[in-house]
Design a protein around this motif. Structure first.
Motif, PDB file in Angstrom:
ATOM      1  N   UNK A  10     -12.850 -48.902 -67.550  1.00  0.00           N
ATOM      2  CA  UNK A  10     -12.677 -48.686 -68.893  1.00  0.00           C
ATOM      3  C   UNK A  10     -13.836 -48.024 -69.780  1.00  0.00           C
ATOM      4  N   UNK A  11     -15.072 -48.524 -69.571  1.00  0.00           N
ATOM      5  CA  UNK A  11     -16.215 -47.921 -70.113  1.00  0.00           C
ATOM      6  C   UNK A  11     -16.412 -46.434 -69.514  1.00  0.00           C
ATOM      7  N   UNK A  12     -16.041 -46.150 -68.272  1.00  0.00           N
ATOM      8  CA  UNK A  12     -16.229 -44.906 -67.653  1.00  0.00           C
ATOM      9  C   UNK A  12     -15.213 -43.938 -68.285  1.00  0.00           C
ATOM     10  N   UNK A  13     -13.942 -44.274 -68.346  1.00  0.00           N
ATOM     11  CA  UNK A  13     -13.071 -43.518 -69.038  1.00  0.00           C
ATOM     12  C   UNK A  13     -13.004 -43.181 -70.683  1.00  0.00           C
ATOM     13  N   UNK A  14     -13.752 -44.259 -71.132  1.00  0.00           N
ATOM     14  CA  UNK A  14     -13.780 -44.032 -72.585  1.00  0.00           C
ATOM     15  C   UNK A  14     -14.910 -43.274 -72.918  1.00  0.00           C
ATOM     16  N   UNK A  15     -15.963 -42.912 -72.353  1.00  0.00           N
ATOM     17  CA  UNK A  15     -17.068 -42.096 -72.446  1.00  0.00           C
ATOM     18  C   UNK A  15     -16.626 -40.735 -72.139  1.00  0.00           C
ATOM     19  N   UNK A  16     -15.617 -40.454 -71.167  1.00  0.00           N
ATOM     20  CA  UNK A  16     -15.026 -39.301 -70.818  1.00  0.00           C
ATOM     21  C   UNK A  16     -14.323 -38.471 -71.862  1.00  0.00           C
ATOM     22  N   UNK A  17     -13.393 -39.300 -72.291  1.00  0.00           N
ATOM     23  CA  UNK A  17     -12.450 -38.919 -73.106  1.00  0.00           C
ATOM     24  C   UNK A  17     -13.220 -38.435 -74.650  1.00  0.00           C
ATOM     25  N   UNK A  18     -14.070 -39.386 -75.140  1.00  0.00           N
ATOM     26  CA  UNK A  18     -15.032 -38.888 -76.022  1.00  0.00           C
ATOM     27  C   UNK A  18     -15.712 -37.576 -75.828  1.00  0.00           C
ATOM     28  N   UNK A  19     -16.061 -37.100 -74.610  1.00  0.00           N
ATOM     29  CA  UNK A  19     -16.708 -36.094 -74.424  1.00  0.00           C
ATOM     30  C   UNK A  19     -15.650 -34.807 -74.025  1.00  0.00           C
ATOM     31  N   UNK A  20     -14.482 -35.078 -74.466  1.00  0.00           N
ATOM     32  CA  UNK A  20     -13.797 -34.084 -74.246  1.00  0.00           C
ATOM     33  C   UNK A  20     -13.092 -33.746 -72.846  1.00  0.00           C
ATOM     34  N   UNK A  21     -13.232 -34.659 -71.874  1.00  0.00           N
ATOM     35  CA  UNK A  21     -12.932 -34.689 -70.581  1.00  0.00           C
ATOM     36  C   UNK A  21     -11.444 -35.026 -70.401  1.00  0.00           C
TER      37      UNK A  21
END
Lengths: 621, 162
Positions: free
Chosen positions: A452-463
């Motif tokens: 969850x932490x990994x995915x949340x960081x990615x989507x924040x970064x437009x990934x």
């Protein structure tokens, strides 16, 4: 408890298990600690009876085994054997599905008609099989025979290799790692790692890569493609997940494992009026079929069946005291289940001739009379409802809605029939890149936290995130598979998701369906006329634990995609092997592994990698 | 006082105690960091086989310690908690190997590059005060218990099969 999971349903059931005096994976892990350091480093060899041999990682004891194998050789051999086991598992799953197609086409499996003729014909064309003026049964028979031949093919290389860009094929050919036959590569791994055969770590790892590619571009694709033909190609579908999907007043059946062959039929069987009537007679208001792990993913992608949880929740589902039957097939099923079930009224029913579980009831699944077996299993569950002990029941209320079913076809359809909108979004920088987040849970790490932490960081970064397996289920539980989750994404990704009404995390299926991700990656590379390794992509397995994950990681890297592992693989006992995997492979296959336990730092690695690839393509970082 | 005691019949020669000892004496204190350190961390416990039995051997921290008597540099000494060590004493170890020569069990070794004697120094205890080798032992062959408690256990076991 809170150090064990971030999932509220899981925490509640951990407390209940403690009160009920039930031992779980976390307790058994504690009993294993400290775990063997030689094993963690991969420097223990048990491949012959002169051993077991161990190399002392501190140079204080033996530096080679009885045969003279060094740490490099032993670590590489162990890694290659893990890849072989993973590739074998995915491929045997694929073989099972292909055999069902064959039986169906022969008229021996009446419950398995072809559900997706368009896909059948497309696959036939890919294999050069004539489709004009032929019945779907005729086409299916030739497709099944041809696909089954891929396992032991003598024609040089696997058919699906033709999906990859020319540049990638050239790299594989030059290295001699183009997969030749699915079974052949697994067998050759076992041969090479036998005492006194291949002891050059580079040569061993190249064979590991070839074997992994036979999984990613062979066995796994077979499993995905033929499943779509037989069970339908997934389309976006809504449902709900987590332990809260269990119903207090219904017969609860959990389908757990990996193959859709029985479970797909079981979903239909549970809707039979006479079985529903039998359930009512027992005092239940209905029959609630739920999924778990990848069998769950298979049926949720196609039927919107509720998903009870991911790998570490399998025992906890039984701990609710509300499960009448846990029906298991193959892979990732804990042998502890019958033991846990013995504390409640749950029946564990095994169905595969490949997997028996002492203490479980075995109802052998037969594709020739699938519906009959499925009805028998549902009836066993219904009859078990009267054994439920209300004082032992506690279903956590936690559940979350999701949108899943993003097959390649569904993604293309969401994009209006072409990849162009996605390519344009990537070119404009609205979407910086795509990361595939996959893999298991591992009790050594806080359940679901890394995902969850990994995915949340990615989507924040437009990934844009594409997910499969237990990682996808984790995303589902935290609402990341809902279009509304786009509000947590960066501006660019959010706008794209809102325009297409899609979530920022696309659930693409079970772990064999990582083949779907690879197919999309290859299609994007082909559309741009570049290699897969040129694309702003990354892969990650934040909480992996299985040998299948080792094979997956290796085929993803060998296909040119940078891959981040959240849990340390047993290779650190050889500096040479570790360096080859984390840096040397870059110059060979254009991608490497990285190991990063901290999910936020891991996301940073992925984002920086994507920026680097964008710059090289002449795009804004 | 607690000592490291051995149930010899339980030792499977897995060498986990050796690994844990080396890791506890590394700078990073974790297995994965320790394997890449230079100089490599040294273990101070050794599993040997007598043919039929496996025996983990380490410093017994003898009450009458020959190594202390033999140390001409004044380095080897006994700390307040009973540990025999050549670190932090009134003299500095000069690597003369007198302690190595007089130790009846051969559990003092050398770090050749630094010319110092290396031995079990109990600089490996966890929060509960248990040495790393004992924590790592998967079979309970190593125990950290009071000497008399060990002998009580042993008598009980003897009586049980008498």
């Amino acid at each position: 408890m809170s150090e064990k999971s971030i999932d509220q349903a899981t925490l509640k059931m951990l407390s209940k298990a403690k009160a009920d005096n039930v031992s779980l994976a976390w307790d058994r892990l504690a009993a294993q600690e400290p775990q063997c350091g030689f094993g963690q480093l991969g420097v223990c060899c048990r491949n012959c009876n002169m051993g077991p041999c161990r190399v002392d990682p501190f140079g204080d004891g033996p530096s080679e085994g009885v045969c003279g194998a060094t740490a490099d050789t032993i670590v590489a051999r162990n890694l290659v054997r893990a890849i072989a086991a993973g590739a074998a598992s995915h491929s045997d799953h694929g073989r099972g599905i292909a055999s069902t197609l064959y039986a169906s086409a022969k008229g021996h499996a009446p419950d398995y008609p072809v559900k997706d003729e368009v896909k059948l014909k497309a696959l036939a064309k890919e294999f050069g099989i004539a489709v004009e003026d032929r019945t779907s049964q005729e086409i299916a028979l030739e497709v099944a025979e041809t696909v089954l031949d891929e396992f032991g093919t003598r024609k040089g290389s696997l058919q699906f290799v033709n999906r990859v860009p020319l540049k990638r094929k050239e790299i594989w050919d030059k290295l001699g790692i183009t997969p030749r036959g699915i079974d052949r590569e697994v067998v050759e791994c076992m041969h090479r790692t036998h005492i006194g055969v291949d002891n050059d770590y580079v040569s061993l790892i190249l064979q590991g890569m070839r074997t992994a590619l036979s999984d990613g571009w062979g066995g796994s694709i077979v499993a995905t493609e033929i499943s779509d033909i037989l069970f339908g190609t997934p389309q976006p579908i809504k449902g709900s997940c987590n332990l809260g999907v269990l119903q207090a007043d219904q017969v609860n059946i959990i389908l757990h494992g990996h193959e859709p062959t029985l479970s797909d039929i079981l979903v239909h069987a549970a809707r039979a009026p006479e079985l529903l009537a039998a359930a009512k007679e027992k005092g239940a208001s209905g029959i609630n079929v739920c999924g778990m792990c990848c069998t769950g993913n298979e049926i949720l992608m196609r039927h919107g069946v509720p998903l009870a949880g991911n790998f570490l929740q399998q025992e906890l589902a039984i701990v609710t005291g509300a499960v009448e039957a846990m029906v298991v097939d193959i892979q990732c099923i804990m042998p502890s289940l019958p033991q846990v079930a013995a504390c409640y009224h749950t029946k564990v029913i095994s169905t595969s001739p490949k997997a028996k579980f002492p203490g479980a009831e075995h109802i052998p699944f037969d594709e020739h009379n699938a519906m009959e077996v499925a009805e028998k299993i549902v009836l066993a569950a219904v009859e078990n409802f009267s054994n439920r002990r209300p004082e032992r029941v506690n279903i956590p209320s936690d559940r979350m809605d999701y949108m899943a079913g993003f097959s390649v076809e569904a993604i293309l359809s969401a994009l209006g029939g072409s990849l162009d909108p996605l390519l344009n979004a990537i070119k404009s920088g609205a979407i910086k890149g795509i990361v595939g987040v996959v893999g298991c849970n591992n009790p050594k790490y806080k359940h679901d936290q890394s995902h969850i932490n990994f995915v949340n960081e990615l989507i924040k970064n437009n990934v844009l995130v594409v997910a499969t397996g237990c990682a996808a289920i984790a995303c589902g539980k935290y609402g990341l598979l809902l279009p509304e989750a786009a509000k947590n994404a960066g501006d660019g990704l959010r706008a794209v998701c809102e325009a297409l009404k899609i979530p920022p995390v696309l659930h693409m299926g079970s772990c064999v369906d990582i083949s779907r991700i690879m197919t999309v990656a290859a299609a994007i590379a082909n559309a741009l006329g570049v290699d897969i390794s040129d694309l702003p992509l990354a892969g990650a397995a934040p909480e992996w634990m299985s040998e299948k994950a080792v094979s997956i990681g290796t085929y993803v890297v060998s296909s040119g995609i940078f891959t981040i592992l959240g849990t340390v693989p047993p290779v650190l006992g050889s500096k040479n092997v570790a360096e080859l995997l984390t840096s040397g492979a870059e110059g060979v296959v254009g991608a490497v592994f990285a190991v990063e336990e901290d999910p936020v730092a891991a996301a940073d690695l992925a984002v920086k990698h994507i920026e680097k690839k964008r710059l090289a393509l002449g795009l804004e970082p | 006082m607690k000592e490291i005691m051995v149930n010899i019949e339980r030792c499977l020669s897995c060498h986990s105690c050796e690994l844990a000892c080396a890791v506890a004496h590394s700078s990073g204190k974790t297995l994965f960091s320790a394997v890449s350190e230079t100089p490599k961390p040294l273990k101070r416990i050794f599993v040997h086989s007598s043919g039929t039995k496996n025996v983990p051997v380490s410093c017994r921290h003898c009450e009458e310690a020959p190594c202390i008597d033999a140390c001409i540099a004044g380095a080897m000494h006994r700390t307040a908690d009973g540990t025999v060590t050549n670190e932090g004493g009134s003299g500095v170890c000069t690597g003369c190997w007198m302690c190595v020569m007089v130790c009846p069990y051969g559990v003092i070794r050398s770090r050749q590059t630094a010319r110092v004697a290396v031995k079990c120094d109990r600089n490996c205890l966890n929060r509960e005060g248990v040495p790393a080798c004992v924590q790592a032992c998967p079979t309970g062959a190593l125990q950290f218990i009071e000497v008399d408690e060990f002998s009580i256990q042993k008598r009980k076991n003897f009586v049980a099969v008498f």
